[in-house]
Design a protein around this motif. Sequence first.
Motif, PDB file in Angstrom:
ATOM      1  N   SER A  83      -6.124  21.988  -1.291  1.00  0.00           N
ATOM      2  CA  SER A  83      -4.794  21.949  -1.899  1.00  0.00           C
ATOM      3  C   SER A  83      -4.077  20.640  -1.597  1.00  0.00           C
ATOM      4  CB  SER A  83      -3.922  23.094  -1.364  1.00  0.00           C
ATOM      5  OG  SER A  83      -4.266  24.322  -1.948  1.00  0.00           O
ATOM      6  N   TYR A  85      -0.054  18.663  -2.720  1.00  0.00           N
ATOM      7  CA  TYR A  85       1.255  18.895  -3.322  1.00  0.00           C
ATOM      8  C   TYR A  85       1.840  17.555  -3.759  1.00  0.00           C
ATOM      9  CZ  TYR A  85       0.720  23.427  -1.087  1.00  0.00           C
ATOM     10  OH  TYR A  85       0.234  24.650  -0.696  1.00  0.00           O
ATOM     11  N   TYR A 127       5.740  24.885  -8.959  1.00  0.00           N
ATOM     12  CA  TYR A 127       6.378  26.000  -8.265  1.00  0.00           C
ATOM     13  C   TYR A 127       7.884  25.822  -8.128  1.00  0.00           C
ATOM     14  CZ  TYR A 127       5.719  22.820  -4.278  1.00  0.00           C
ATOM     15  OH  TYR A 127       5.715  21.719  -3.449  1.00  0.00           O
ATOM     16  N   GLN A 128       8.400  24.644  -8.502  1.00  0.00           N
ATOM     17  CA  GLN A 128       9.843  24.442  -8.506  1.00  0.00           C
ATOM     18  C   GLN A 128      10.182  23.228  -9.352  1.00  0.00           C
ATOM     19  OE1 GLN A 128      12.540  25.460  -5.046  1.00  0.00           O
ATOM     20  NE2 GLN A 128      12.618  23.247  -4.934  1.00  0.00           N
ATOM     21  N   GLN A 151       7.707  20.098  -8.758  1.00  0.00           N
ATOM     22  CA  GLN A 151       6.844  20.122  -7.577  1.00  0.00           C
ATOM     23  C   GLN A 151       5.623  20.958  -7.937  1.00  0.00           C
ATOM     24  OE1 GLN A 151      10.226  21.480  -5.006  1.00  0.00           O
ATOM     25  NE2 GLN A 151       9.434  19.924  -3.614  1.00  0.00           N
ATOM     26  N   HIS A 153       1.611  22.354  -7.186  1.00  0.00           N
ATOM     27  CA  HIS A 153       0.507  22.692  -6.287  1.00  0.00           C
ATOM     28  C   HIS A 153      -0.794  22.381  -7.015  1.00  0.00           C
ATOM     29  CE1 HIS A 153      -1.910  26.107  -4.112  1.00  0.00           C
ATOM     30  NE2 HIS A 153      -2.201  24.907  -3.632  1.00  0.00           N
ATOM     31  N   HIS A 216       5.206  32.638  -4.163  1.00  0.00           N
ATOM     32  CA  HIS A 216       6.657  32.523  -4.007  1.00  0.00           C
ATOM     33  C   HIS A 216       7.242  32.109  -5.346  1.00  0.00           C
ATOM     34  CE1 HIS A 216      10.499  31.996  -2.118  1.00  0.00           C
ATOM     35  NE2 HIS A 216      10.576  30.727  -2.466  1.00  0.00           N
ATOM     36  N   SER A 219       5.059  31.996  -8.382  1.00  0.00           N
ATOM     37  CA  SER A 219       4.026  30.972  -8.498  1.00  0.00           C
ATOM     38  C   SER A 219       3.064  31.049  -7.315  1.00  0.00           C
ATOM     39  CB  SER A 219       4.667  29.576  -8.558  1.00  0.00           C
ATOM     40  OG  SER A 219       3.697  28.589  -8.845  1.00  0.00           O
ATOM     41  N   VAL A 221       1.583  29.244  -4.474  1.00  0.00           N
ATOM     42  CA  VAL A 221       1.988  28.048  -3.738  1.00  0.00           C
ATOM     43  C   VAL A 221       1.044  27.652  -2.607  1.00  0.00           C
ATOM     44  CG1 VAL A 221       4.417  28.388  -4.300  1.00  0.00           C
ATOM     45  CG2 VAL A 221       3.501  29.390  -2.198  1.00  0.00           C
ATOM     46  N   PHE A 305       3.775  26.752   3.658  1.00  0.00           N
ATOM     47  CA  PHE A 305       4.647  27.763   3.066  1.00  0.00           C
ATOM     48  C   PHE A 305       4.699  29.043   3.905  1.00  0.00           C
ATOM     49  CE2 PHE A 305       4.238  24.994  -0.542  1.00  0.00           C
ATOM     50  CZ  PHE A 305       5.433  25.159  -1.247  1.00  0.00           C
ATOM     51  N   LYS A 308       7.742  31.337   3.780  1.00  0.00           N
ATOM     52  CA  LYS A 308       7.999  32.087   2.549  1.00  0.00           C
ATOM     53  C   LYS A 308       7.306  33.445   2.538  1.00  0.00           C
ATOM     54  CE  LYS A 308      10.244  28.545   0.925  1.00  0.00           C
ATOM     55  NZ  LYS A 308      11.721  28.559   0.885  1.00  0.00           N
TER      56      LYS A 308
END
Length: 448
Positions: A83, A85, A127-128, A151, A153, A216, A219, A221, A305, A308
Motif C-alpha cells: 500500500s 498513499y 478515501y477523502q 487522498q 489509497h 473508514h 472506503s 483505507v 489508520f 479509525k
Amino acid sequence: MKSLMGIDIGSSSIKVVIGEYEKGKLSISGTGEAQTKGVNKGIITNMGEVRRAIKSAYSRAKRVAGIQPEATYVAISSAYTKSLYYTGVINLPQRNIDIKEIHRVIRNAIYDAKKPRDMELLHAFPYQFAVDEMTGIDDPRGMGGNRLEAQVHLIYIQQGGLDNIQRLFKDTDIPLDGIVVSPLASGLAVLSPEEREVGHGVLDVGADVSDLGIFHNQSFVGLGTVTVGSRNITKDISLVNAIPMGEAEKLKLHFDKLLKKRKIVVSNGREGTQELDTLQVVGPVVVRLKEMLLLYRKLISRHPFHSKVAGLTITGGFANFYLIDKIAQLLFKYPVSLGYPKVEGILQGDKLAQFAGAVGALYYGLGDQILYEVDFKGSFRTKHIRGELRESEEGDERAPTASQPRMEPVPKKRRTADKEPILAKRIQEEEKREGVFKKFLNIINNLF
C-alpha cells in the motif's frame, strides 16, 4: 438477473461460488471447493496444482448452479501487495465536479506516485476529498469550485504474481474480469455499510495467512498481512502430542466437544491408538491463540489508520473456532465479532465464513458498494454509473451530468443488544460447568 462467479485462491483450498443478483439481492446457486498444495503463505508456488484445483472447484460449482456465469472475479491474498498513499490535485476550469473530474484527480495521484519496482497497480481508492478550502468531503460529485484534491489509497501487486494469476485463468479458459485483494472482498461480504462508514477492521484468517482490511468513510483505507493462520494451531497440536496432522485437525475443528472430556483417544498414525489428557491439547492451543492474537493486535496498532478502527470482525474458517470472538476480546479494547456473508441460497452454516472471500469477490464484481476506484485494468469504476470507464474515456460525453451532493445517512448504532444476552448467558452457563472448560478459561486468563 445477472450471474457472476467469485473465486478465492487460499493457501489450503480454492473456493468458488456462483451467484445470481436480482432486485438488490445476491443468491448463491452453486459452490465448489478443491484442496490444493500449490499455494504457500498466500503465494502461488505450483501453477499446475492451482490450475487443477480451479478447474475442479469451478466444475463442481457450475454443475450445482446449472448456469454459465457472465463474469468472473478472483480474490487473492494481500501477501502479493503493498500500500501507498498519495494526494491528487487538479484545477477546475469549469468550476464543476462530476465523474470525469473525480476520475482525473485519481489518475493524477496514480501518475505522481512512485510506483514500487516490479509492481503494478491493482486498486486505487480515494478515501477523502477537498474542494478549495473545504476538507473532509466523502464525495464531491455535484459540487463546484476551483481546485479538487483527493487522498488516494494505492494498492500495488507484484508483477510476477499478477502475470501468474492472469496466466492461470487463460490456461483454464475462464475469462477473468477482475482481481480483488482478499481483505477488501471479505469486508464487502461481512461488514454492514454502517461499520464501513464509522471505521472497522476485518480479519480474514486462512490456513497459513491472515489478511487485515480497514474501512473508514465507506472506503477501503488499509490492509496488512501476517503469515500465520489456523493451520499453525493444527501443527502445534500434532507436534506436542506426536499425532498425525489429520488427527490434530479433527481435534481443532471439534474443540467444543473436546472440552467436555477429560481423556480422548486418537489414532497414532501407525498401528493403533493412544490416549491423551485433554489438557495436553488445550495447552498448546491456548499458547498459539495468544501468539496469533498478539500478532493481529500489533498489525493493527502499527497501521497508519489504526485510530479509525472502532471494531474488529473475524471471518474465514477461523470464525468457526469455539468462542474465538470472546477469547479475542480479552486482548482488544474495541468490540470483536464474527463475520458471515449476508447472502441467500444454498450457502449456509459454517461454510458461510469459509466462503467470505469468494462471496466478497461477487460483491466486488457487482460494484454497487464501490464509491470510486481505478482497477488493475486501468478502468474507472463507480457505483454512480453502470459499467467501466477507461483512461481514454475520462472526457466521455456520456458521463452523467452534475447532480446534487450525495446525502449519506446518519450511521446507525451497531445492533448488538439483541444477541449479546444470548451469548452472555451461554458464556455464564459454560463458566459454571466444572472440568476442562473452567481450566481452559483459567489458562487463558493466566497467560493473558
